[in-house]
Design an enzyme around this catalytic site. Structure first.
Site, mmCIF file in Angstrom:
data_model
loop_
_atom_site.group_PDB
_atom_site.id
_atom_site.type_symbol
_atom_site.label_atom_id
_atom_site.label_comp_id
_atom_site.label_asym_id
_atom_site.label_seq_id
_atom_site.Cartn_x
_atom_site.Cartn_y
_atom_site.Cartn_z
ATOM 1 N N THR A 189 2.161 -27.652 -5.389
ATOM 2 C CA THR A 189 1.178 -26.770 -6.029
ATOM 3 C C THR A 189 1.038 -27.228 -7.475
ATOM 4 O OG1 THR A 189 2.855 -25.217 -6.752
ATOM 5 C CG2 THR A 189 1.878 -24.815 -4.593
ATOM 6 N N LYS A 247 -4.391 -4.824 -16.399
ATOM 7 C CA LYS A 247 -4.052 -3.456 -16.030
ATOM 8 C C LYS A 247 -4.219 -2.557 -17.253
ATOM 9 C CE LYS A 247 -1.349 -1.413 -12.476
ATOM 10 N NZ LYS A 247 -0.118 -1.289 -11.764
ATOM 11 N N TRP A 299 -6.912 -1.155 -12.636
ATOM 12 C CA TRP A 299 -7.123 -2.596 -12.639
ATOM 13 C C TRP A 299 -8.542 -2.945 -13.067
ATOM 14 C CZ3 TRP A 299 -4.672 -4.831 -7.515
ATOM 15 C CH2 TRP A 299 -3.287 -4.680 -7.597
ATOM 16 N N GLU A 349 -1.033 -24.461 -0.159
ATOM 17 C CA GLU A 349 -0.210 -23.906 0.919
ATOM 18 C C GLU A 349 -0.983 -23.744 2.228
ATOM 19 O OE1 GLU A 349 -0.437 -22.962 -2.182
ATOM 20 O OE2 GLU A 349 1.393 -22.035 -2.943
HETATM 21 P P1 ADP Z 1 -2.313 -23.634 -7.925
HETATM 22 O O1 ADP Z 1 -1.858 -22.471 -7.080
HETATM 23 O O2 ADP Z 1 -1.202 -24.350 -8.534
HETATM 24 O O3 ADP Z 1 -3.456 -23.295 -8.867
HETATM 25 P P2 ADP Z 1 -3.982 -24.461 -5.765
HETATM 26 O O4 ADP Z 1 -5.039 -25.440 -5.966
HETATM 27 O O5 ADP Z 1 -3.262 -24.464 -4.490
HETATM 28 O O6 ADP Z 1 -2.983 -24.674 -6.931
HETATM 29 O O7 ADP Z 1 -4.629 -23.052 -6.050
HETATM 30 C C1 ADP Z 1 -4.868 -22.068 -5.088
HETATM 31 C C2 ADP Z 1 -5.453 -20.868 -5.767
HETATM 32 O O8 ADP Z 1 -6.736 -21.170 -6.315
HETATM 33 C C3 ADP Z 1 -5.717 -19.698 -4.862
HETATM 34 O O9 ADP Z 1 -4.538 -18.963 -4.605
HETATM 35 C C4 ADP Z 1 -6.725 -18.902 -5.673
HETATM 36 O O10 ADP Z 1 -6.096 -18.130 -6.681
HETATM 37 C C5 ADP Z 1 -7.525 -19.979 -6.346
HETATM 38 N N1 ADP Z 1 -8.780 -20.185 -5.614
HETATM 39 C C6 ADP Z 1 -9.078 -21.158 -4.741
HETATM 40 N N2 ADP Z 1 -10.343 -21.019 -4.278
HETATM 41 C C7 ADP Z 1 -10.856 -19.924 -4.873
HETATM 42 C C8 ADP Z 1 -12.116 -19.229 -4.814
HETATM 43 N N3 ADP Z 1 -13.142 -19.655 -4.067
HETATM 44 N N4 ADP Z 1 -12.242 -18.116 -5.577
HETATM 45 C C9 ADP Z 1 -11.244 -17.677 -6.342
HETATM 46 N N5 ADP Z 1 -10.056 -18.274 -6.440
HETATM 47 C C10 ADP Z 1 -9.853 -19.376 -5.720
#
Ligand code: ADP
Length: 544
Positions: A188, A438, A443, A333
């Site tokens: 990640t 918050k 929220w 993930e």
């Molecule tokens: P990291 O978790 O390190 O940023 P990732 O690329 O795996 O790396 O990120 C996944 C996260 O990106 C998701 O859990 C979400 O928070 C965000 N994300 C991905 N696609 C979207 C989307 N279309 N809208 C909002 N958030 C998104």
């Protein structure tokens, strides 16, 4: 009763065999800056065999990890094919991580050999001292003798990629693999903490590669020319590379030429039909076309995700560029495709927008549910707000070496994303759990405020974080990047927001900044914004 069906393993080897034979005449095109270079899938397959032979000779055996430190290009595709198919594990390293972080990741995965692009050799030399397991570095993209910084690659054996391949035969005895064995790893990007490793299996990758080919997803086929701008080190370029081999689409790869003008040239020159990247990329391309023109008429679909896609961006692609932008959601993930925002049929354009603005409908095989306080499962009614949890055959069930077991809950992955889920399987996110504002126990969705602000004609980018407040605990703070030449006050922007959100959610603290800080994969870095705010780096304007 047992089935009578054959138990043929689902492996990357079979994706490679199929794609490089049945679609052997299709091509991978790599941008060189001045032009492009081309290689057929059949040739890529032969070169993958040479690479596998070369890696074996360097001592890559069993499930050793072979890292890549590369741009999106034909050689990266060869590593995608060769490494998992020979039974080793491909570890795509993020080229934008700080040296200590990248070294931590390489050491944690115990990378044995790393293939490094010549342009990235100086950067990789800074990582090596933190990556003690690395024995061999293979330099690609330029002859070793002409690679600046190659002599600084200390404590490892350094090889020239093309020399290694030239010395090997173009066939390899690909082993029979267990489909559940490890094929690749990706960490990640560490937006919300230390990087954690996800280990994909052959089976999960095979199934995930079919995802983009589904009609309800991107309907990739041999009619397409696919441009993954999303890096091949970031969540497998969203599966677009393997999917293209599986369906016979051509791949068009930008290498290091990802500036908006270069992308516009590549799309129009190569008649790209499907492209994928984070919103920052498509915002840049839009600004480029607005300023200097450009022909994007070949694009039938632009996949956008990785962070929330502003409504204004979706609308501008449709009305100004005639290209359909579709939002997708996922995580490292989840391989990463989790959901895609195609609206259900039979809706008017107005009725379709709430679906297109959502994070999308869960892919088949990916199940989702919402968890409330204490882990109670909430209804999928489009109203209840909770943490999204998912499970499925291409969702990880743990992290490598069991890091952070708290992210898993009764066999479900806790995504850390907060929002609603409706009966039709559409996810609508309001925030990442760590970014929620918050205020007085209620929220406020930072994503909703950002989305509205970015629809203001004078605003290029806007990011909202929660900041400490004596009275309410936390209040939203808005950092805004204006379009070049634009002028607008915080009061005006606040009034603009007030047309769509209740008064108690309106930020009082504003700042006009040159650029929103970004993470290694181009997302808004709220962690860095919070640190900057704490240090008092922002010039804050009050508007009430
Ligand atoms: P990291 O978790 O390190 O940023 P990732 O690329 O795996 O790396 O990120 C996944 C996260 O990106 C998701 O859990 C979400 O928070 C965000 N994300 C991905 N696609 C979207 C989307 N279309 N809208 C909002 N958030 C998104």
């Amino acid at each position: 009763m047992r089935s009578t069906m054959m138990d043929i393993p689902l492996t990357i080897t079979s994706i490679m065999r199929y794609g490089t034979s049945v679609y052997g005449d299709r091509e991978v095109v790599t941008c060189t800056g001045a032009g492009t270079r081309r290689r057929s899938y059949a040739e890529s397959g032969r070169r993958a065999a040479r690479l596998a032979n070369a890696l074996r000779r360097l001592g890559v055996d069993a499930d050793q990890r072979v890292g890549t430190f590369m741009w999106n290009n034909a050689e990266h595709l060869e590593a995608y094919l060769a490494v998992p198919s020979m039974g080793a594990v491909l570890h795509t390293l993020n080229i934008r991580l700080a040296p200590a972080e990248a070294g931590y990741v390489a050491a944690h995965a115990e990378d044995h050999t790393v293939i490094v692009d010549a342009s990235l050799v100086p950067r990789f030399a800074g990582i090596l001292p933190h990556a003690p397991t690395v024995r061999h570095v293979i330099v690609t993209g330029a002859p070793l003798a002409q690679t600046p910084g190659a002599s600084e690659l200390a404590g490892v054996q350094v090889h020239d990629y093309e020399d290694l391949l030239a010395a090997e035969p173009d066939s390899f005895g690909w082993p029979e693999l267990d489909e559940r064995s490890a094929a690749a790893m990706c960490y990640t990007s560490g937006t919300t903490g230390k990087s954690k490793g996800v280990v994909y299996s052959h089976r999960s990758t095979y199934l995930h590669s079919m995802g983009p080919c589904l009609g309800n997803a991107f309907a990739l086929s041999e009619q397409d020319r696919v441009l993954p701008v999303v890096p091949m080190f970031h969540a497998n370029a969203w599966g677009l590379a393997y999917a293209s081999l599986l369906c016979g689409a051509d791949l068009v790869l930008p290498d290091q030429h990802m500036q908006p003008d270069a992308l516009v040239r590549l799309i129009s020159g190569e008649r790209v039909t499907v492209a994928g990247g984070v919103p920052t990329i498509w915002t840049g391309v839009l600004a480029q076309v607005r300023a200097a023109g450009g022909d994007l008429s070949s694009l039938r679909l632009v996949v956008c995700g990785g962070s929330a896609v502003p409504h204004a961006l979706l609308a501008a692609y449709e009305s100004e560029l005639g290209a359909r932008l579709v939002q997708a959601w996922g995580m490292t993930e989840t391989s990463p495709l989790g959901s895609v925002a195609n609206p259900p049929p039979g809706l008017s354009e107005d009725q379709a927008w709430p679906y297109r603005d959502s994070q999308g409908r869960l892919f088949c095989t990916v199940e989702g549910r919402l968890a409330g306080d204490g882990g109670t499962v909430l209804p999928n009614d489009g109203q209840a707000v909770g943490e999204v949890e998912v499970r499925g055959p291409w969702v990880t069930g743990s992290y490598y070496r069991d890091d952070d077991p708290g992210k898993f809950h009764d066999g479900w992955l806790r995504t850390g994303d907060v929002g609603t889920l409706d009966e039709r399987g559409f996810i609508r996110l309001t925030d990442r759990a760590k970014d929620v504002v918050k205020s007085g126990g209620e929220w406020i969705s930072s994503m909703a405020l950002e989305n509205i602000l970015m629809s203001h004609p004078d605003v290029a980018e806007a990011a909202v974080i929660g900041v400490p407040d004596d009275r309410w605990g936390e209040r939203p703070f808005a950092a805004v990047v204006l379009r070049p030449g634009a002028e607008v006050s915080a009061d005006k922007l606040r009034a603009f927001l007030a047309e769509q959100v209740p008064p108690w959610q309106l930020p009082e603290r504003w700042s006009f900044i040159a650029e929103v800080p970004k993470t290694s994969v181009g997302k808004f870095s709220k962690r860095r914004m919070r640190e900057a705010y704490q240090r008092g780096d922002y010039e804050v304007v009050e508007a009430r």
